[in-house]
Design a protein around this motif. Structure first.
Motif, PDB file in Angstrom:
ATOM      1  N   SER A 239     -21.373  95.959  38.203  1.00 38.63           N
ATOM      2  CA  SER A 239     -21.268  97.068  37.254  1.00 38.63           C
ATOM      3  C   SER A 239     -19.912  97.217  36.590  1.00 38.63           C
ATOM      4  O   SER A 239     -19.753  98.028  35.681  1.00 38.63           O
ATOM      5  N   ALA A 240     -18.907  96.445  37.028  1.00 41.84           N
ATOM      6  CA  ALA A 240     -17.548  96.701  36.535  1.00 41.84           C
ATOM      7  C   ALA A 240     -16.676  95.459  36.678  1.00 41.84           C
ATOM      8  O   ALA A 240     -17.015  94.531  37.421  1.00 41.84           O
TER       9      ALA A 240
ATOM     10  N   ASP B 290     -25.657  94.154  49.306  1.00 43.21           N
ATOM     11  CA  ASP B 290     -25.992  94.381  50.709  1.00 43.21           C
ATOM     12  C   ASP B 290     -25.342  95.667  51.230  1.00 43.21           C
ATOM     13  O   ASP B 290     -25.912  96.376  52.066  1.00 43.21           O
ATOM     14  N   ARG B 291     -24.160  95.973  50.728  1.00 46.56           N
ATOM     15  CA  ARG B 291     -23.459  97.200  51.144  1.00 46.56           C
ATOM     16  C   ARG B 291     -23.999  98.448  50.458  1.00 46.56           C
ATOM     17  O   ARG B 291     -23.680  99.573  50.860  1.00 46.56           O
ATOM     18  N   GLY B 292     -24.780  98.250  49.404  1.00 42.53           N
ATOM     19  CA  GLY B 292     -25.283  99.399  48.658  1.00 42.53           C
ATOM     20  C   GLY B 292     -24.191 100.123  47.894  1.00 42.53           C
ATOM     21  O   GLY B 292     -24.216 101.348  47.774  1.00 42.53           O
ATOM     22  N   GLU B 293     -23.206  99.358  47.388  1.00 46.88           N
ATOM     23  CA  GLU B 293     -22.074  99.951  46.664  1.00 46.88           C
ATOM     24  C   GLU B 293     -22.556 100.700  45.424  1.00 46.88           C
ATOM     25  O   GLU B 293     -23.434 100.246  44.688  1.00 46.88           O
ATOM     26  N   GLU B 294     -21.955 101.869  45.202  1.00 49.53           N
ATOM     27  CA  GLU B 294     -22.316 102.659  44.030  1.00 49.53           C
ATOM     28  C   GLU B 294     -21.688 102.043  42.764  1.00 49.53           C
ATOM     29  O   GLU B 294     -20.777 101.245  42.844  1.00 49.53           O
ATOM     30  N   GLU B 295     -22.212 102.470  41.623  1.00 49.98           N
ATOM     31  CA  GLU B 295     -21.667 101.982  40.353  1.00 49.98           C
ATOM     32  C   GLU B 295     -20.251 102.496  40.162  1.00 49.98           C
ATOM     33  O   GLU B 295     -19.937 103.644  40.461  1.00 49.98           O
ATOM     34  N   ILE B 296     -19.364 101.608  39.693  1.00 47.54           N
ATOM     35  CA  ILE B 296     -17.964 101.957  39.508  1.00 47.54           C
ATOM     36  C   ILE B 296     -17.739 102.455  38.084  1.00 47.54           C
ATOM     37  O   ILE B 296     -18.004 101.755  37.118  1.00 47.54           O
ATOM     38  N   LYS B 297     -17.224 103.691  37.963  1.00 51.78           N
ATOM     39  CA  LYS B 297     -16.868 104.255  36.657  1.00 51.78           C
ATOM     40  C   LYS B 297     -15.532 104.949  36.796  1.00 51.78           C
ATOM     41  O   LYS B 297     -15.430 106.018  37.410  1.00 51.78           O
ATOM     42  N   LEU B 298     -14.486 104.363  36.204  1.00 54.33           N
ATOM     43  CA  LEU B 298     -13.143 104.928  36.309  1.00 54.33           C
ATOM     44  C   LEU B 298     -12.771 105.782  35.107  1.00 54.33           C
ATOM     45  O   LEU B 298     -11.832 106.572  35.177  1.00 54.33           O
ATOM     46  N   VAL B 299     -13.468 105.586  33.978  1.00 57.17           N
ATOM     47  CA  VAL B 299     -13.204 106.407  32.794  1.00 57.17           C
ATOM     48  C   VAL B 299     -14.518 106.890  32.214  1.00 57.17           C
ATOM     49  O   VAL B 299     -15.550 106.339  32.481  1.00 57.17           O
TER      50      VAL B 299
END
Length: 204
Positions: free
Chosen positions: A10-11, A195-204
């Motif tokens: 996602s980023a 596999d970790r189920g990481e959330e979507e990264i949004k910094l701005v």
């Protein structure tokens, strides 16, 4: 394009480290009564800095630019965990300097010419070093002074402490803390994040 700017799920790769140190780690530290980093220094070529200025502005006082030089976490390692950071910081507080790493799994051959094997290096004593590397500021400053004065060549920050003859603790990390170097690494990193189920990264 430098690998830290390539898109990983996602980023950009870099954003995973920024998100960890600016969002996830402070939240974890607050929840557990720990001190979080007061400032994150983003070591970046000036030509890329304008693109990241909105992120620096968002985290005013907590994120700042520095031109390329010495850094303590390689943003091409987007998969480092809070548990690894907590462990390496704890070891550095006890010893003065610490570095994440894992015991070498591969068989290592030494060659003078890249054609013929000179010898096999016993891997029982070999570690693959990762980041973060954590060093007390006072020791790092003394190390920089020694390196400059004697014209020493060092490959990473803890090598500076080694040059002082002072101990560096090996903190056992995870093999998943890989460095993005090849296209295949992007595929592996993407699979680990899924596999970790990481959330979507949004910094701005």
């Amino acid at each position: 394009m430098p690998k830290q700017f390539l898109t990983l799920k996602s980023a950009p790769v870099l954003h995973y480290s920024l998100h960890l140190f600016l969002e996830k780690l402070p939240s974890y530290c607050k929840e557990h009564g720990l001190s979080s980093p007061s400032q994150v220094v983003l070591v970046m070529d000036p030509k890329y800095q304008p693109e990241y200025q909105p992120i620096v502005d968002k985290y005013e006082g907590r994120l700042a630019f520095a031109n390329p030089g010495k850094e303590l976490h390689d943003s091409a390692r987007p998969l480092v965990t809070i548990a690894e950071i907590e462990a390496v910081v704890s070891d550095a507080q006890s010893v003065g300097a610490a570095v994440l790493g894992v015991p070498c799994k591969a068989t290592i051959k030494e060659s003078d010419d890249g054609v013929l094997v000179q010898r096999t290096i016993p891997r029982a004593r070999l570690w693959e070093v990762h980041t973060p590397q954590v060093v007390k500021v006072e020791a790092l400053l003394r190390g920089f002074e020694k390196v400059e004065k004697e014209g020493l060549e060092v490959t990473d920050d803890v090598s500076i402490i080694e040059a002082l003859g002072e101990p560096v603790k090996l903190t056992k990390g995870e093999y998943t803390n890989l460095k993005i170097t090849t296209p295949e690494d992007m595929d592996v990193a993407g699979a680990i994040l899924s596999d970790r189920g990481e959330e979507e990264i949004k910094l701005v």
